[in-house]
Scaffold this motif. Structure first.
Motif, PDB file in Angstrom:
ATOM      1  N   UNK A  20      -4.658  -9.289  -3.774  1.00 41.50           N
ATOM      2  CA  UNK A  20      -5.203  -9.775  -2.450  1.00 41.50           C
ATOM      3  C   UNK A  20      -4.039  -9.266  -1.616  1.00 41.50           C
ATOM      4  N   UNK A  21      -4.353  -8.939  -0.206  1.00 41.54           N
ATOM      5  CA  UNK A  21      -3.429  -8.446   0.652  1.00 41.54           C
ATOM      6  C   UNK A  21      -3.088  -7.089   0.557  1.00 41.54           C
ATOM      7  N   UNK A  31      -6.932  -2.695  -0.850  1.00 44.68           N
ATOM      8  CA  UNK A  31      -8.581  -2.977  -1.038  1.00 44.68           C
ATOM      9  C   UNK A  31      -8.663  -3.840  -2.475  1.00 44.68           C
ATOM     10  N   UNK A  32      -7.724  -4.676  -2.697  1.00 46.75           N
ATOM     11  CA  UNK A  32      -7.948  -5.632  -3.918  1.00 46.75           C
ATOM     12  C   UNK A  32      -7.535  -4.855  -5.263  1.00 46.75           C
ATOM     13  N   UNK A  33      -6.673  -3.843  -5.158  1.00 49.30           N
ATOM     14  CA  UNK A  33      -6.305  -3.079  -6.294  1.00 49.30           C
ATOM     15  C   UNK A  33      -4.943  -2.555  -6.160  1.00 49.30           C
ATOM     16  N   UNK A  89     -10.683   0.670 -11.303  1.00 48.31           N
ATOM     17  CA  UNK A  89     -11.513   0.617 -10.130  1.00 48.31           C
ATOM     18  C   UNK A  89     -11.886   2.366 -10.414  1.00 48.31           C
ATOM     19  N   UNK A  90     -10.946   3.000 -10.344  1.00 50.65           N
ATOM     20  CA  UNK A  90     -10.987   4.614 -10.436  1.00 50.65           C
ATOM     21  C   UNK A  90      -9.824   5.285 -10.362  1.00 50.65           C
TER      22      UNK A  90
END
Length: 109
Positions: free
Chosen positions: A37-38, A67-69, A104-105
């Motif tokens: 986060x952040x 974005x959370x990653x 995520x990717x």
């Protein structure tokens, strides 16, 4: 019988490990997590390593949180290959447990 001895030894040695391998739940408790986060890497959980690594250079600029990653980039700058490297040594280290991570990717530029 002599052919069975190595297999029996393997089964006996593997048995204690098999007993530990259980799915999460019951008495399992979360020991550590990071949801990224952040906008910055949590320095209480992670260290960014810089310096030479094989034929590349570990660079802090290659590590970010978006974005959370956790984002680790690899790029070439002025002919030098740059990459990111993070670790939790000295902040969290464990040998046994149930581990989860998600990808995520990947971006190919």
């Amino acid at each position: 019988m002599s052919r069975l001895v190595p297999w029996l030894c393997c089964l006996l040695l593997a048995a204690p490990w098999a007993a530990r391998a259980q799915l999460p739940g019951g008495s399992w408790a979360l020991a550590w997590s990071d949801e990224f986060d952040g906008t910055n890497l949590d320095s209480t959980k992670w260290s960014v390593t810089t310096g030479a690594r094989r034929d590349a250079q570990n660079a802090a600029a290659a590590v970010s949180v978006t974005n959370g990653a956790l984002v680790i980039r690899t790029y070439t700058e002025s002919g030098v290959h740059k990459t990111g490297f993070v670790g939790s040594s000295g902040k969290f280290t464990d040998a046994f447990g149930y581990w989860e991570a998600r990808e995520i990717g990947r971006a190919h530029v």
